[in-house]
Motif scaffolding. Structure first.
Motif, PDB file in Angstrom:
ATOM      1  N   SER A 114     -14.499 -14.957  16.602  1.00 17.15           N
ATOM      2  CA  SER A 114     -13.707 -14.805  15.386  1.00 17.15           C
ATOM      3  C   SER A 114     -12.824 -16.025  15.172  1.00 17.15           C
ATOM      4  O   SER A 114     -12.148 -16.492  16.075  1.00 17.15           O
ATOM      5  CB  SER A 114     -12.828 -13.555  15.508  1.00 17.15           C
ATOM      6  N   SER A 115     -12.842 -16.553  13.941  1.00 20.64           N
ATOM      7  CA  SER A 115     -12.040 -17.739  13.661  1.00 20.64           C
ATOM      8  C   SER A 115     -10.625 -17.390  13.199  1.00 20.64           C
ATOM      9  O   SER A 115      -9.754 -18.234  13.238  1.00 20.64           O
ATOM     10  CB  SER A 115     -12.736 -18.610  12.623  1.00 20.64           C
ATOM     11  N   GLN A 116     -10.368 -16.153  12.750  1.00 20.27           N
ATOM     12  CA  GLN A 116      -9.037 -15.761  12.269  1.00 20.27           C
ATOM     13  C   GLN A 116      -8.704 -14.363  12.759  1.00 20.27           C
ATOM     14  O   GLN A 116      -8.512 -13.466  11.971  1.00 20.27           O
ATOM     15  CB  GLN A 116      -8.991 -15.771  10.739  1.00 20.27           C
ATOM     16  N   ASN A 117      -8.627 -14.141  14.031  1.00 16.41           N
ATOM     17  CA  ASN A 117      -8.284 -12.839  14.571  1.00 16.41           C
ATOM     18  C   ASN A 117      -6.770 -12.702  14.564  1.00 16.41           C
ATOM     19  O   ASN A 117      -6.080 -13.302  15.375  1.00 16.41           O
ATOM     20  CB  ASN A 117      -8.851 -12.691  15.986  1.00 16.41           C
ATOM     21  N   THR A 118      -6.229 -11.910  13.615  1.00 14.83           N
ATOM     22  CA  THR A 118      -4.772 -11.765  13.520  1.00 14.83           C
ATOM     23  C   THR A 118      -4.313 -10.366  13.902  1.00 14.83           C
ATOM     24  O   THR A 118      -3.158 -10.037  13.710  1.00 14.83           O
ATOM     25  CB  THR A 118      -4.284 -12.087  12.094  1.00 14.83           C
ATOM     26  N   GLY A 119      -5.216  -9.536  14.424  1.00 16.90           N
ATOM     27  CA  GLY A 119      -4.828  -8.208  14.884  1.00 16.90           C
ATOM     28  C   GLY A 119      -4.047  -8.322  16.185  1.00 16.90           C
ATOM     29  O   GLY A 119      -3.842  -9.416  16.716  1.00 16.90           O
ATOM     30  N   PRO A 120      -3.615  -7.179  16.714  1.00 18.48           N
ATOM     31  CA  PRO A 120      -2.890  -7.212  17.993  1.00 18.48           C
ATOM     32  C   PRO A 120      -3.730  -7.878  19.073  1.00 18.48           C
ATOM     33  O   PRO A 120      -4.949  -7.747  19.097  1.00 18.48           O
ATOM     34  CB  PRO A 120      -2.660  -5.733  18.316  1.00 18.48           C
ATOM     35  N   LEU A 121      -3.062  -8.580  19.912  1.00 15.46           N
ATOM     36  CA  LEU A 121      -3.725  -9.302  20.998  1.00 15.46           C
ATOM     37  C   LEU A 121      -4.140  -8.286  22.062  1.00 15.46           C
ATOM     38  O   LEU A 121      -3.302  -7.658  22.688  1.00 15.46           O
ATOM     39  CB  LEU A 121      -2.769 -10.342  21.583  1.00 15.46           C
ATOM     40  N   THR A 122      -5.447  -8.130  22.249  1.00 16.69           N
ATOM     41  CA  THR A 122      -5.944  -7.181  23.247  1.00 16.69           C
ATOM     42  C   THR A 122      -5.826  -7.813  24.634  1.00 16.69           C
ATOM     43  O   THR A 122      -5.813  -9.051  24.766  1.00 16.69           O
ATOM     44  CB  THR A 122      -7.411  -6.809  22.974  1.00 16.69           C
ATOM     45  N   PRO A 123      -5.779  -6.984  25.665  1.00 14.51           N
ATOM     46  CA  PRO A 123      -5.740  -7.548  27.022  1.00 14.51           C
ATOM     47  C   PRO A 123      -6.939  -8.449  27.324  1.00 14.51           C
ATOM     48  O   PRO A 123      -6.785  -9.484  27.969  1.00 14.51           O
ATOM     49  CB  PRO A 123      -5.728  -6.307  27.928  1.00 14.51           C
ATOM     50  N   ASP A 124      -8.123  -8.072  26.824  1.00 13.03           N
ATOM     51  CA  ASP A 124      -9.317  -8.908  27.053  1.00 13.03           C
ATOM     52  C   ASP A 124      -9.167 -10.257  26.362  1.00 13.03           C
ATOM     53  O   ASP A 124      -9.499 -11.302  26.924  1.00 13.03           O
ATOM     54  CB  ASP A 124     -10.584  -8.208  26.549  1.00 13.03           C
ATOM     55  N   ARG A 125      -8.659 -10.237  25.129  1.00 13.55           N
ATOM     56  CA  ARG A 125      -8.479 -11.488  24.379  1.00 13.55           C
ATOM     57  C   ARG A 125      -7.429 -12.362  25.048  1.00 13.55           C
ATOM     58  O   ARG A 125      -7.583 -13.584  25.154  1.00 13.55           O
ATOM     59  CB  ARG A 125      -8.085 -11.157  22.929  1.00 13.55           C
ATOM     60  N   GLU A 126      -6.347 -11.741  25.508  1.00 13.93           N
ATOM     61  CA  GLU A 126      -5.304 -12.500  26.203  1.00 13.93           C
ATOM     62  C   GLU A 126      -5.869 -13.167  27.460  1.00 13.93           C
ATOM     63  O   GLU A 126      -5.603 -14.339  27.729  1.00 13.93           O
ATOM     64  CB  GLU A 126      -4.142 -11.582  26.572  1.00 13.93           C
ATOM     65  N   ALA A 147       0.906 -14.796  15.765  1.00 12.59           N
ATOM     66  CA  ALA A 147       0.914 -13.495  15.103  1.00 12.59           C
ATOM     67  C   ALA A 147       1.387 -12.406  16.071  1.00 12.59           C
ATOM     68  O   ALA A 147       2.139 -11.503  15.697  1.00 12.59           O
ATOM     69  CB  ALA A 147      -0.475 -13.166  14.552  1.00 12.59           C
ATOM     70  N   GLU A 148       0.956 -12.517  17.318  1.00 16.43           N
ATOM     71  CA  GLU A 148       1.374 -11.537  18.327  1.00 16.43           C
ATOM     72  C   GLU A 148       2.879 -11.638  18.586  1.00 16.43           C
ATOM     73  O   GLU A 148       3.577 -10.638  18.696  1.00 16.43           O
ATOM     74  CB  GLU A 148       0.587 -11.738  19.625  1.00 16.43           C
ATOM     75  N   VAL A 149       3.403 -12.841  18.664  1.00 15.95           N
ATOM     76  CA  VAL A 149       4.848 -13.037  18.847  1.00 15.95           C
ATOM     77  C   VAL A 149       5.608 -12.421  17.676  1.00 15.95           C
ATOM     78  O   VAL A 149       6.599 -11.713  17.861  1.00 15.95           O
ATOM     79  CB  VAL A 149       5.185 -14.536  19.008  1.00 15.95           C
ATOM     80  N   ALA A 150       5.143 -12.653  16.461  1.00 23.19           N
ATOM     81  CA  ALA A 150       5.805 -12.093  15.275  1.00 23.19           C
ATOM     82  C   ALA A 150       5.765 -10.572  15.306  1.00 23.19           C
ATOM     83  O   ALA A 150       6.764  -9.902  14.994  1.00 23.19           O
ATOM     84  CB  ALA A 150       5.142 -12.625  14.007  1.00 23.19           C
ATOM     85  N   ARG A 151       4.620 -10.007  15.678  1.00 23.46           N
ATOM     86  CA  ARG A 151       4.485  -8.549  15.757  1.00 23.46           C
ATOM     87  C   ARG A 151       5.444  -7.962  16.787  1.00 23.46           C
ATOM     88  O   ARG A 151       6.129  -6.968  16.536  1.00 23.46           O
ATOM     89  CB  ARG A 151       3.037  -8.180  16.107  1.00 23.46           C
ATOM     90  N   LEU A 152       5.534  -8.595  17.940  1.00 20.38           N
ATOM     91  CA  LEU A 152       6.409  -8.098  19.000  1.00 20.38           C
ATOM     92  C   LEU A 152       7.884  -8.240  18.617  1.00 20.38           C
ATOM     93  O   LEU A 152       8.691  -7.360  18.921  1.00 20.38           O
ATOM     94  CB  LEU A 152       6.104  -8.823  20.314  1.00 20.38           C
TER      95      LEU A 152
END
Length: 109
Positions: free
Chosen positions: A4-16, A44-49
């Motif tokens: 994915s070139s623009q994954n802006t959903g929550p950061l999953t543990p696998d993605r992290e 995006a994850e920082v902003a969400r948190l």
């Protein structure tokens, strides 16, 4: 690996973990190639948190104020119970029982 070139959903543990692995084993070119995808998602994850932290702080402030009000009401009610539990005394002149601290008409002195 994620494609994915623009994954802006929550950061999953696998993605992290995928990002961490890439950083740990990065060859500069590979790291730079994935930075366009990784950095926006991390931001995006920082902003969400941060939003969640702000929301939880607001809730905590609200409940602290509610707790203070509730404690004040509990103290007021305990004082009233103590007042109502005062022993009654016999008033021989009026030939009736009276609660200590109240006049003969039943009002507070």
């Amino acid at each position: 690996m994620s494609t994915s070139s623009q994954n802006t959903g929550p950061l999953t543990p696998d993605r992290e973990q995928e990002i961490r692995d890439r950083v740990d084993a990065a060859v500069d070119a590979e790291f730079v190639a994935h930075a366009r995808e990784d950095v926006p998602q991390l931001l995006a994850e920082v902003a969400r948190l941060r939003l969640l932290v702000r929301m939880y702080r607001e809730h905590a402030d609200h409940y602290r104020a509610y707790e203070q009000d509730a404690r004040a009401e509990i103290d007021r009610l305990r004082a009233r119970v103590a007042e109502l539990e005062r022993p009654a005394v016999w008033n021989p002149e009026r030939k009736r029982w009276a609660v200590a601290g109240y006049d003969d008409e039943g009002g507070a002195r």
